[in-house]
Design a protein around this motif. Structure first.
Motif, PDB file in Angstrom:
ATOM      1  N   ARG A 116      -8.502  -0.319 -10.331  1.00 60.76           N
ATOM      2  CA  ARG A 116      -9.767  -0.869 -10.819  1.00 60.76           C
ATOM      3  C   ARG A 116      -9.663  -1.221 -12.302  1.00 60.76           C
ATOM      4  O   ARG A 116      -9.316  -0.386 -13.131  1.00 60.76           O
ATOM      5  CB  ARG A 116     -10.894   0.149 -10.613  1.00 60.76           C
ATOM      6  N   ALA A 117      -9.914  -2.496 -12.616  1.00 63.63           N
ATOM      7  CA  ALA A 117     -10.008  -2.987 -13.995  1.00 63.63           C
ATOM      8  C   ALA A 117      -8.681  -3.010 -14.747  1.00 63.63           C
ATOM      9  O   ALA A 117      -8.675  -3.244 -15.950  1.00 63.63           O
ATOM     10  CB  ALA A 117     -11.036  -2.169 -14.795  1.00 63.63           C
ATOM     11  N   TRP A 118      -7.559  -2.833 -14.070  1.00 63.57           N
ATOM     12  CA  TRP A 118      -6.284  -2.790 -14.776  1.00 63.57           C
ATOM     13  C   TRP A 118      -6.050  -4.036 -15.634  1.00 63.57           C
ATOM     14  O   TRP A 118      -5.515  -3.932 -16.732  1.00 63.57           O
ATOM     15  CB  TRP A 118      -5.132  -2.645 -13.770  1.00 63.57           C
ATOM     16  N   SER A 139       2.859  -0.022  -5.086  1.00 66.09           N
ATOM     17  CA  SER A 139       2.721   0.438  -3.700  1.00 66.09           C
ATOM     18  C   SER A 139       1.243   0.653  -3.385  1.00 66.09           C
ATOM     19  O   SER A 139       0.491   1.160  -4.208  1.00 66.09           O
ATOM     20  CB  SER A 139       3.475   1.750  -3.499  1.00 66.09           C
ATOM     21  N   GLY A 140       0.853   0.276  -2.166  1.00 65.73           N
ATOM     22  CA  GLY A 140      -0.528   0.479  -1.747  1.00 65.73           C
ATOM     23  C   GLY A 140      -0.719   1.702  -0.877  1.00 65.73           C
ATOM     24  O   GLY A 140      -1.775   1.873  -0.273  1.00 65.73           O
ATOM     25  N   GLU A 141       0.266   2.577  -0.817  1.00 61.78           N
ATOM     26  CA  GLU A 141       0.216   3.709   0.105  1.00 61.78           C
ATOM     27  C   GLU A 141      -0.968   4.637  -0.153  1.00 61.78           C
ATOM     28  O   GLU A 141      -1.460   5.291   0.779  1.00 61.78           O
ATOM     29  CB  GLU A 141       1.514   4.508   0.042  1.00 61.78           C
ATOM     30  N   ARG A 142      -1.460   4.702  -1.405  1.00 61.24           N
ATOM     31  CA  ARG A 142      -2.610   5.546  -1.727  1.00 61.24           C
ATOM     32  C   ARG A 142      -3.829   4.729  -2.140  1.00 61.24           C
ATOM     33  O   ARG A 142      -4.894   5.275  -2.376  1.00 61.24           O
ATOM     34  CB  ARG A 142      -2.276   6.476  -2.890  1.00 61.24           C
ATOM     35  N   LEU A 143      -3.656   3.447  -2.267  1.00 61.65           N
ATOM     36  CA  LEU A 143      -4.632   2.606  -2.958  1.00 61.65           C
ATOM     37  C   LEU A 143      -5.951   2.486  -2.200  1.00 61.65           C
ATOM     38  O   LEU A 143      -5.972   2.129  -1.026  1.00 61.65           O
ATOM     39  CB  LEU A 143      -4.030   1.214  -3.184  1.00 61.65           C
ATOM     40  N   GLU A 144      -7.053   2.768  -2.915  1.00 58.86           N
ATOM     41  CA  GLU A 144      -8.385   2.725  -2.317  1.00 58.86           C
ATOM     42  C   GLU A 144      -9.318   1.732  -3.005  1.00 58.86           C
ATOM     43  O   GLU A 144     -10.238   1.218  -2.389  1.00 58.86           O
ATOM     44  CB  GLU A 144      -9.029   4.122  -2.363  1.00 58.86           C
ATOM     45  N   HIS A 169      -5.736   1.127   3.165  1.00 58.38           N
ATOM     46  CA  HIS A 169      -6.639   2.197   2.730  1.00 58.38           C
ATOM     47  C   HIS A 169      -7.701   1.706   1.748  1.00 58.38           C
ATOM     48  O   HIS A 169      -8.584   2.467   1.350  1.00 58.38           O
ATOM     49  CB  HIS A 169      -5.844   3.331   2.064  1.00 58.38           C
ATOM     50  N   VAL A 170      -7.622   0.446   1.350  1.00 55.88           N
ATOM     51  CA  VAL A 170      -8.537  -0.077   0.328  1.00 55.88           C
ATOM     52  C   VAL A 170      -9.929  -0.280   0.916  1.00 55.88           C
ATOM     53  O   VAL A 170     -10.089  -0.840   1.999  1.00 55.88           O
ATOM     54  CB  VAL A 170      -8.008  -1.407  -0.242  1.00 55.88           C
ATOM     55  N   ASN A 195     -10.270  -1.481   6.504  1.00 52.25           N
ATOM     56  CA  ASN A 195     -11.130  -0.458   5.903  1.00 52.25           C
ATOM     57  C   ASN A 195     -11.943  -0.969   4.718  1.00 52.25           C
ATOM     58  O   ASN A 195     -12.648  -0.196   4.071  1.00 52.25           O
ATOM     59  CB  ASN A 195     -10.296   0.754   5.465  1.00 52.25           C
ATOM     60  N   VAL A 196     -11.832  -2.259   4.440  1.00 51.23           N
ATOM     61  CA  VAL A 196     -12.542  -2.826   3.295  1.00 51.23           C
ATOM     62  C   VAL A 196     -14.044  -2.904   3.579  1.00 51.23           C
ATOM     63  O   VAL A 196     -14.463  -3.371   4.637  1.00 51.23           O
ATOM     64  CB  VAL A 196     -12.001  -4.218   2.942  1.00 51.23           C
TER      65      VAL A 196
END
Length: 228
Positions: A116-118, A139-144, A169-170, A195-196
Motif C-alpha cells: 500500500r502506497a509504496w 512475491s505475492g505469497e503473503r500479499l493482501e 490473497h489480495v 479474493n479481491v
C-alpha cells in the motif's frame, strides 16, 4: 500404575509451565525484514534510484550512497499510509526508477503483506519524476493489500510485474494506478482476482495505457464497487 500416572502428571505440568515462555519468545522474535535504499547512479550526489530488497542491498558498480540514512529496513507486514514511508519522496524528489530485488545469493524474493502506497506520489504536487518500476523480485505469497500502490505517479510509464505474480490473497486493489497519466505498459492479464473486494478507481485517469487485458479476470460477487 500410580507411578505411571505420577510420571504423566509431572510431564504434563512441566509442559504447561513452558507454554508462557514459548509464547513470549514467539512474540519477541525478530520479524523478517525488507530492506530499502535510495542510491545515486550518476555520481552527482542526487539519489535517483529506489531499491527494495530481501537482503541488505550491495551497491553496484557506479552507485553511491550519500549517507547511511539513505537506507534502512521495515517489517514484512508493515502497513504504510500515504506519504508516510521509510523513503519519503519529498526527501528524494529525483527518484526516476524503482526496483524490487530478490536476494542475489539465495534468490529469496521480497514478500510483504502490504504494498500500500509504496510508489504513491500524491504529496509531491506534480513534481514527481518516477518513470519506471521493476517488480521482478516481488512475491505475492503473503500479499493482501495493493491499494494506492502507484497513485498519482503521473510520470510513470512502465511497471513490470513477475510473469507468474500471485494475487490470490489480495483483497484491496482500489486506486492502484489512479492518475498514472503517462502509464503505457502494465501486464495484469494473469492476475487471480478471486479474493479481491475493492477495485474502484483502479485505472482512473490512465490516459495512455495500451492493451490492458482483463479478459481472464475471475471477478466475483465479493467486489462491490466497479467504478472506473
Amino acid at each position: 500404575m500410580k507411578r505411571k500416572l505420577f510420571a504423566f502428571l509431572l510431564a504434563l505440568s512441566l509442559a504447561l509451565s513452558l507454554l508462557p515462555a514459548a509464547a513470549m519468545a514467539d512474540e519477541t522474535a525478530e520479524k523478517e525484514q525488507i530492506y530499502w535504499a535510495v542510491v545515486d547512479t550518476n555520481s552527482d550526489s542526487t539519489p535517483d534510484k529506489l531499491v527494495i530488497s530481501s537482503a541488505l542491498y550491495t551497491l553496484a558498480e557506479g552507485e553511491t550512497l550519500a549517507s547511511e540514512t539513505d537506507r534502512g529496513s521495515f517489517d514484512y507486514d508493515a502497513r504504510f499510509s500515504r506519504g508516510i514511508l521509510p523513503w519519503k519522496y519529498e526527501t528524494y524528489p529525483n527518484i526516476t526508477t524503482a526496483v524490487v530485488l530478490a536476494n542475489a545469493d539465495g534468490g529469496k524474493m521480497v514478500a510483504p503483506v502490504n504494498t500500500r502506497a509504496w510508489f504513491d506520489q500524491a504529496n509531491i504536487d506534480r513534481k514527481q519524476k518516477l518513470v519506471s518500476v521493476d517488480l521482478s523480485g516481488l512475491s505475492g505469497e503473503r500479499l493482501e493489500n495493493m491499494c494506492v500502490m502507484f497513485q498519482y505517479a503521473k510520470q510513470l510509464e512502465t511497471v513490470n510485474f513477475p510473469a507468474d505474480f500471485d494475487t490470490s490473497h489480495v483483497t484491496d486493489m482500489s486506486y492502484m494506478f489512479n492518475y498514472c497519466e503517462k502509464l503505457q505498459t502494465v501486464n495484469v492479464s494473469g492476475w487471480d482476482m478471486s479474493n479481491v473486494e475493492r477495485i474502484e478507481w483502479m485505472f482512473d485517469h490512465c490516459l495512455k495505457v495500451n492493451n490492458l487485458d482483463t479478459s481472464r479476470w475471475n471477478i466475483t460477487s465479493k467486489i462491490t464497487n466497479l467504478q472506473r
